[in-house]
Design a protein around this motif. Sequence first.
Motif, PDB file in Angstrom:
ATOM      1  N   GLY A   1       0.801  -1.215   0.000  1.00  0.00           N
ATOM      2  CA  GLY A   1       0.000   0.000   0.000  1.00  0.00           C
ATOM      3  C   GLY A   1       0.834   1.265   0.000  1.00  0.00           C
ATOM      4  O   GLY A   1       2.063   1.247  -0.104  1.00  0.00           O
ATOM      5  N   SER A   2       0.144   2.392   0.154  1.00  0.00           N
ATOM      6  CA  SER A   2       0.812   3.688   0.083  1.00  0.00           C
ATOM      7  C   SER A   2       1.727   3.940   1.270  1.00  0.00           C
ATOM      8  O   SER A   2       2.588   4.816   1.223  1.00  0.00           O
ATOM      9  CB  SER A   2      -0.235   4.808  -0.010  1.00  0.00           C
ATOM     10  OG  SER A   2      -1.090   4.787   1.139  1.00  0.00           O
ATOM     11  N   HIS A   3       1.545   3.174   2.354  1.00  0.00           N
ATOM     12  CA  HIS A   3       2.414   3.309   3.518  1.00  0.00           C
ATOM     13  C   HIS A   3       3.475   2.213   3.557  1.00  0.00           C
ATOM     14  O   HIS A   3       4.087   1.974   4.597  1.00  0.00           O
ATOM     15  CB  HIS A   3       1.593   3.272   4.807  1.00  0.00           C
ATOM     16  CG  HIS A   3       0.624   4.413   4.924  1.00  0.00           C
ATOM     17  ND1 HIS A   3       1.022   5.712   5.144  1.00  0.00           N
ATOM     18  CD2 HIS A   3      -0.732   4.449   4.816  1.00  0.00           C
ATOM     19  CE1 HIS A   3      -0.036   6.505   5.184  1.00  0.00           C
ATOM     20  NE2 HIS A   3      -1.114   5.767   4.984  1.00  0.00           N
ATOM     21  N   GLY A   4       3.706   1.597   2.402  1.00  0.00           N
ATOM     22  CA  GLY A   4       4.691   0.521   2.328  1.00  0.00           C
ATOM     23  C   GLY A   4       5.912   0.874   1.519  1.00  0.00           C
ATOM     24  O   GLY A   4       6.632  -0.013   1.050  1.00  0.00           O
ATOM     25  N   VAL A   5       6.167   2.182   1.325  1.00  0.00           N
ATOM     26  CA  VAL A   5       7.334   2.635   0.567  1.00  0.00           C
ATOM     27  C   VAL A   5       8.304   3.322   1.522  1.00  0.00           C
ATOM     28  O   VAL A   5       7.890   4.087   2.398  1.00  0.00           O
ATOM     29  CB  VAL A   5       6.927   3.610  -0.559  1.00  0.00           C
ATOM     30  CG1 VAL A   5       8.153   4.201  -1.263  1.00  0.00           C
ATOM     31  CG2 VAL A   5       6.029   2.897  -1.570  1.00  0.00           C
ATOM     32  N   SER A   6       9.592   3.034   1.374  1.00  0.00           N
ATOM     33  CA  SER A   6      10.615   3.622   2.242  1.00  0.00           C
ATOM     34  C   SER A   6      11.687   4.307   1.407  1.00  0.00           C
ATOM     35  O   SER A   6      11.820   4.062   0.204  1.00  0.00           O
ATOM     36  CB  SER A   6      11.246   2.544   3.128  1.00  0.00           C
ATOM     37  OG  SER A   6      10.269   1.949   3.963  1.00  0.00           O
ATOM     38  N   CYS A   7      12.449   5.169   2.058  1.00  0.00           N
ATOM     39  CA  CYS A   7      13.516   5.921   1.398  1.00  0.00           C
ATOM     40  C   CYS A   7      14.865   5.431   1.910  1.00  0.00           C
ATOM     41  O   CYS A   7      15.066   5.294   3.124  1.00  0.00           O
ATOM     42  CB  CYS A   7      13.356   7.417   1.673  1.00  0.00           C
ATOM     43  SG  CYS A   7      14.673   8.445   0.972  1.00  0.00           S
ATOM     44  N   LEU A   8      15.785   5.190   0.983  1.00  0.00           N
ATOM     45  CA  LEU A   8      17.137   4.787   1.344  1.00  0.00           C
ATOM     46  C   LEU A   8      18.148   5.678   0.628  1.00  0.00           C
ATOM     47  O   LEU A   8      17.916   6.101  -0.506  1.00  0.00           O
ATOM     48  CB  LEU A   8      17.397   3.326   0.983  1.00  0.00           C
ATOM     49  CG  LEU A   8      16.518   2.294   1.695  1.00  0.00           C
ATOM     50  CD1 LEU A   8      15.452   1.766   0.748  1.00  0.00           C
ATOM     51  CD2 LEU A   8      17.355   1.143   2.252  1.00  0.00           C
TER      52      LEU A   8
ATOM     53  N   ARG B   1      21.251   2.967   6.056  1.00  0.00           N
ATOM     54  CA  ARG B   1      20.947   3.790   4.889  1.00  0.00           C
ATOM     55  C   ARG B   1      19.449   4.088   4.754  1.00  0.00           C
ATOM     56  O   ARG B   1      19.037   4.775   3.837  1.00  0.00           O
ATOM     57  CB  ARG B   1      21.478   3.145   3.605  1.00  0.00           C
ATOM     58  CG  ARG B   1      23.000   3.247   3.508  1.00  0.00           C
ATOM     59  CD  ARG B   1      23.547   2.765   2.195  1.00  0.00           C
ATOM     60  NE  ARG B   1      24.967   3.076   2.067  1.00  0.00           N
ATOM     61  CZ  ARG B   1      25.465   4.202   1.572  1.00  0.00           C
ATOM     62  NH1 ARG B   1      24.638   5.145   1.161  1.00  0.00           N
ATOM     63  NH2 ARG B   1      26.773   4.386   1.485  1.00  0.00           N
ATOM     64  N   LEU B   2      18.654   3.550   5.662  1.00  0.00           N
ATOM     65  CA  LEU B   2      17.232   3.888   5.702  1.00  0.00           C
ATOM     66  C   LEU B   2      17.088   5.317   6.215  1.00  0.00           C
ATOM     67  O   LEU B   2      17.595   5.667   7.280  1.00  0.00           O
ATOM     68  CB  LEU B   2      16.485   2.929   6.614  1.00  0.00           C
ATOM     69  CG  LEU B   2      14.994   3.228   6.829  1.00  0.00           C
ATOM     70  CD1 LEU B   2      14.205   2.959   5.554  1.00  0.00           C
ATOM     71  CD2 LEU B   2      14.434   2.403   7.990  1.00  0.00           C
ATOM     72  N   ILE B   3      16.390   6.158   5.456  1.00  0.00           N
ATOM     73  CA  ILE B   3      16.150   7.544   5.845  1.00  0.00           C
ATOM     74  C   ILE B   3      14.720   7.664   6.368  1.00  0.00           C
ATOM     75  O   ILE B   3      13.775   7.282   5.679  1.00  0.00           O
ATOM     76  CB  ILE B   3      16.361   8.507   4.666  1.00  0.00           C
ATOM     77  CG1 ILE B   3      17.777   8.351   4.091  1.00  0.00           C
ATOM     78  CG2 ILE B   3      16.111   9.950   5.101  1.00  0.00           C
ATOM     79  CD1 ILE B   3      18.894   8.658   5.046  1.00  0.00           C
ATOM     80  N   GLY B   4      14.571   8.200   7.574  1.00  0.00           N
ATOM     81  CA  GLY B   4      13.253   8.249   8.182  1.00  0.00           C
ATOM     82  C   GLY B   4      12.839   6.859   8.646  1.00  0.00           C
ATOM     83  O   GLY B   4      13.662   5.966   8.803  1.00  0.00           O
ATOM     84  N   ALA B   5      11.543   6.686   8.825  1.00  0.00           N
ATOM     85  CA  ALA B   5      11.026   5.393   9.267  1.00  0.00           C
ATOM     86  C   ALA B   5      10.597   4.551   8.075  1.00  0.00           C
ATOM     87  O   ALA B   5      10.319   5.063   6.994  1.00  0.00           O
ATOM     88  CB  ALA B   5       9.835   5.605  10.202  1.00  0.00           C
ATOM     89  N   GLU B   6      10.545   3.244   8.275  1.00  0.00           N
ATOM     90  CA  GLU B   6       9.975   2.381   7.237  1.00  0.00           C
ATOM     91  C   GLU B   6       8.540   2.826   6.968  1.00  0.00           C
ATOM     92  O   GLU B   6       7.779   3.115   7.895  1.00  0.00           O
ATOM     93  CB  GLU B   6       9.993   0.920   7.677  1.00  0.00           C
ATOM     94  CG  GLU B   6      11.282   0.212   7.383  1.00  0.00           C
ATOM     95  CD  GLU B   6      11.141  -1.306   7.463  1.00  0.00           C
ATOM     96  OE1 GLU B   6       9.997  -1.807   7.464  1.00  0.00           O
ATOM     97  OE2 GLU B   6      12.194  -1.978   7.543  1.00  0.00           O
TER      98      GLU B   6
END
Length: 379
Positions: A177-184, A223-228
């Motif tokens: 879903g839309s809350h399943g994308v993360s930034c690295l 390398r994860l930026i912010g939260a998952e």
Amino acid sequence: MSVDRLLPTQEAEDLIALTRDIADKELAPRADRYERRETYPEGLFTTLGKAGLLGLPYPEEFGGGGQPYEVYLQVLEELAARWAAVAVATSVHGLACFPLATFGTEEQRQRWLPGMLTGEAVGGYSLSEPQAGSDAAALTCRADKEGDGYRITGTKAWITHGGRADFYALFARTGEGSHGVSCLLAPGRADGLSFGKPEEKMGLHAIPTTTAHWDGALLDHDRLIGAEGQGLQIAFSALDSGRLGIAACATGLAQAALDVAVDYANERTTFGKKIIDHQGLGFLLADMAAAVDSARATYLDAARRRDLGRPYSRQASVAKLIATDAAMKVTTDAVQVLGGYGYTRDFPVERYMREAKIMQIFEGTNQIQRLVISRGFAR
């Protein structure tokens, strides 16, 4: 023609003067030749970084310039008036720094941000995919947890500086879903990362745009930026700022086209007088000038709202829409002013016209900007 700017401080005036000097010496003499030959400007971003032009809106404590966005955007406009491809790449670099600078931990910022802001590392923004452009929530590139890291699998598309950048703000799926994308924060080189052939574009030839293929590359957990799951929030927040960067680049490009058209109209004669003295052409130039001034005013309004900490998302979309549509019209009209010569490579306006088209497309198409603006009216 130098734009008569209303700048907030003497420091800002000095910065614009420095930018013009560098742009006139380092960008303008190379632009046409490098664009024709599709030659990458080796060393140029190092020069811009050493001059402090790559980290202007970011904190001084990390090597940035600590400048308000209204000043940073006018620097981008000056660069774009000489070489649009370099200005766009500079804007994209700033966009790629945004996730780390805004959502990264103090430790992450201390580790990576100084090199990014001083130009030691140049960045790319990796959000789009072959089947997920405007619909960012449709991303399929995955970042699966494995041990103390993330295994990246999938294909990203339309990456400015692809294959050349030292790091990428990478958006990948860690859930549904839309809350399943993360930034690295992805490195520019990694086992399992390869790049496609540069796209054969209408314009902006000197800076490559490529696909990236992630075939199981393993990135460390830090390398994860912010939260998952926070990836789309980060991406859309960054794009508000990025759209202002493109608006400024489009305005600079339009200004360059206007300048060429005015110079030509003052030199070319028909029926015994300069063509600028023919009312029909004079009115066309007046409309071009009004479009450029309007574009500049819209991006400055949005930037000043951003600098004051006020909401500016709608104004960013308005600025991107107005400025890029203006650039398309002004560059097309510049070709018309030059007549047959405008259609040849003897003058740069045909290149300006080709470069303007992409600005209506990237950082969210202008149809998407209209959607963003209209959604603000819903009750």
